[in-house]
Design a protein around this motif. Sequence first.
Motif, PDB file in Angstrom:
ATOM      1  N   HIS A  65      11.881  52.071   3.955  1.00  0.00           N
ATOM      2  CA  HIS A  65      12.315  50.974   3.890  1.00  0.00           C
ATOM      3  C   HIS A  65      11.239  49.281   4.570  1.00  0.00           C
ATOM      4  O   HIS A  65      11.663  48.562   4.772  1.00  0.00           O
ATOM      5  N   ASP A  66      10.264  49.984   4.079  1.00  0.00           N
ATOM      6  CA  ASP A  66       8.984  49.151   4.788  1.00  0.00           C
ATOM      7  C   ASP A  66       8.762  48.064   3.067  1.00  0.00           C
ATOM      8  O   ASP A  66       8.116  48.753   2.802  1.00  0.00           O
ATOM      9  N   PRO A  67       8.729  46.679   3.315  1.00  0.00           N
ATOM     10  CA  PRO A  67       8.573  46.157   1.636  1.00  0.00           C
ATOM     11  C   PRO A  67       7.820  45.963   1.545  1.00  0.00           C
ATOM     12  O   PRO A  67       6.945  45.218   2.466  1.00  0.00           O
ATOM     13  N   LEU A  68       7.265  45.837   0.700  1.00  0.00           N
ATOM     14  CA  LEU A  68       5.584  45.329   0.352  1.00  0.00           C
ATOM     15  C   LEU A  68       5.465  43.424  -0.101  1.00  0.00           C
ATOM     16  O   LEU A  68       6.550  43.448  -0.364  1.00  0.00           O
ATOM     17  N   ILE A  69       4.344  43.026   0.140  1.00  0.00           N
ATOM     18  CA  ILE A  69       4.184  41.679   0.132  1.00  0.00           C
ATOM     19  C   ILE A  69       3.488  41.278  -1.154  1.00  0.00           C
ATOM     20  O   ILE A  69       2.367  42.607  -1.981  1.00  0.00           O
ATOM     21  N   ILE A  70       3.946  40.495  -2.203  1.00  0.00           N
ATOM     22  CA  ILE A  70       3.021  40.130  -3.838  1.00  0.00           C
ATOM     23  C   ILE A  70       2.100  39.124  -3.337  1.00  0.00           C
ATOM     24  O   ILE A  70       2.587  37.954  -2.642  1.00  0.00           O
ATOM     25  N   VAL A 104       7.848  34.578   3.726  1.00  0.00           N
ATOM     26  CA  VAL A 104       9.407  35.127   2.763  1.00  0.00           C
ATOM     27  C   VAL A 104      10.136  34.513   2.383  1.00  0.00           C
ATOM     28  O   VAL A 104      11.190  33.127   3.419  1.00  0.00           O
ATOM     29  N   VAL A 105      10.763  34.710   0.843  1.00  0.00           N
ATOM     30  CA  VAL A 105      12.323  33.562   0.433  1.00  0.00           C
ATOM     31  C   VAL A 105      12.726  34.152  -0.476  1.00  0.00           C
ATOM     32  O   VAL A 105      12.769  35.909  -0.397  1.00  0.00           O
ATOM     33  N   PRO A 106      14.269  33.870  -0.800  1.00  0.00           N
ATOM     34  CA  PRO A 106      14.848  34.414  -1.525  1.00  0.00           C
ATOM     35  C   PRO A 106      14.095  35.260  -2.750  1.00  0.00           C
ATOM     36  O   PRO A 106      13.270  34.746  -3.277  1.00  0.00           O
ATOM     37  N   ARG A 107      14.311  36.440  -3.355  1.00  0.00           N
ATOM     38  CA  ARG A 107      13.991  37.228  -3.992  1.00  0.00           C
ATOM     39  C   ARG A 107      13.996  36.913  -5.665  1.00  0.00           C
ATOM     40  O   ARG A 107      15.774  37.190  -6.044  1.00  0.00           O
ATOM     41  N   GLY A 108      13.291  35.927  -6.688  1.00  0.00           N
ATOM     42  CA  GLY A 108      13.882  36.586  -8.035  1.00  0.00           C
ATOM     43  C   GLY A 108      14.092  37.118  -9.259  1.00  0.00           C
ATOM     44  O   GLY A 108      13.257  38.820  -8.785  1.00  0.00           O
ATOM     45  N   THR A 114      12.817  47.853  -4.858  1.00  0.00           N
ATOM     46  CA  THR A 114      12.061  48.549  -4.655  1.00  0.00           C
ATOM     47  C   THR A 114      11.167  47.760  -3.901  1.00  0.00           C
ATOM     48  O   THR A 114      10.794  48.615  -2.794  1.00  0.00           O
ATOM     49  N   VAL A 115      10.979  46.931  -4.453  1.00  0.00           N
ATOM     50  CA  VAL A 115       9.377  45.889  -3.658  1.00  0.00           C
ATOM     51  C   VAL A 115       9.824  45.709  -2.455  1.00  0.00           C
ATOM     52  O   VAL A 115       9.074  45.238  -1.139  1.00  0.00           O
ATOM     53  N   THR A 116      10.764  45.360  -2.447  1.00  0.00           N
ATOM     54  CA  THR A 116      11.396  44.799  -1.203  1.00  0.00           C
ATOM     55  C   THR A 116      12.527  45.250   0.309  1.00  0.00           C
ATOM     56  O   THR A 116      12.491  45.415   0.758  1.00  0.00           O
TER      57      THR A 116
END
Length: 330
Positions: A65-70, A104-108, A114-116
Amino acid sequence: MSFVTIRVRVDPDNIDGGVIDGAADLLRGGGLVAFPTETVYGLGCLAEDSVAVDRVFAVKERPQHDPLIIHVTRSMDLTGVVAEQSALFRSLAARHWPGPLTMVVPRGPRIPPTVTAGLATVAIRAPAHPIAEALIEAVGAPVAAPSANLFGRVSPTTADHVLEDLAGRCDLVLDAGDTTLGIESTVVRLESDHVVVLRHGALPVDELDVECIEGSARDSESPGQAVRHYSPLTPMAVMDPRNRVPLPPDGGVYLGYDETARPMPEGWEFFPLGSRSSLPGVAARLYRVLRSIDGRQPTMIVAELTSRAGLGRAIDDRLTRAASGHVLGA
Ligand code: AMP
Ligand code: MG
């Protein structure tokens, strides 16, 4: 899992293109590569490869549940990586990237959920480190990279720290010596005309030139910002200089500042984190000091808060989390 982790020394002022290309090939093939950024070392994988992303969670023992930074480069085409590039996103990126600002912005659609951690948003930044920039450029795609440590442990600012936690768990460590800033990026969620601060970090929020609202510690708002985080194994507490209380009788190491050096009671050793008038220096050495003092296995560590604004907020946040929220006398 890898059984052997290769460590390669890279000179940021004279980058060996062959090493970077080899590391990029590993990433494109689903491998895990630890690399330096200006904040801390990251454990990188191809963000679009959800199998590799799962391996990052597994080797770090990081909760799902802990999202990654890209991590991207300034010039990368972000179409499909983020769902939209608002005016605020573009202006903050223009002003602060490359640098320690995570937005942190809307995901594409290119970024797997899984990343987020299943969120509809994605955290993204462009690191300012020649090795990180060369590596991401060579990969040509976003690299997901949490800090290269076991979950909950102190973040790594040297390749030795990475290997202490992850030897045998990743394919390669690019060793470029100490990171310069020493604490993690500032994380903000973008709204239309203001930002919500989810994590104070290496970029003081007063330098953002946009209205900042403090995020609440609610998990849904700021997943992964649990109070216990970045912790040494030694029992630890913080001291608020505005409310000094006697140190516990069993002794230990007291982390203070040049300005607050004082005779210590029996059994206590004073260790300076640096000068409070030079907080970048304190941030740069913070995790190295925590790891080395922790390795000496003292009875206890007590760290004095800076109680300063700007970078002091991020330093005090990390010290308080390292102490699992324990404040002496509170
Ligand atoms: P790190 O452990 O340095 O890789 O930082 C990851 C942190 O960034 C997480 O623990 C969250 O606090 C924050 N983060 C990442 N993605 C998101 C997101 N989509 N929404 C909110 N916070 C996020
Ligand atoms: Mg981390």
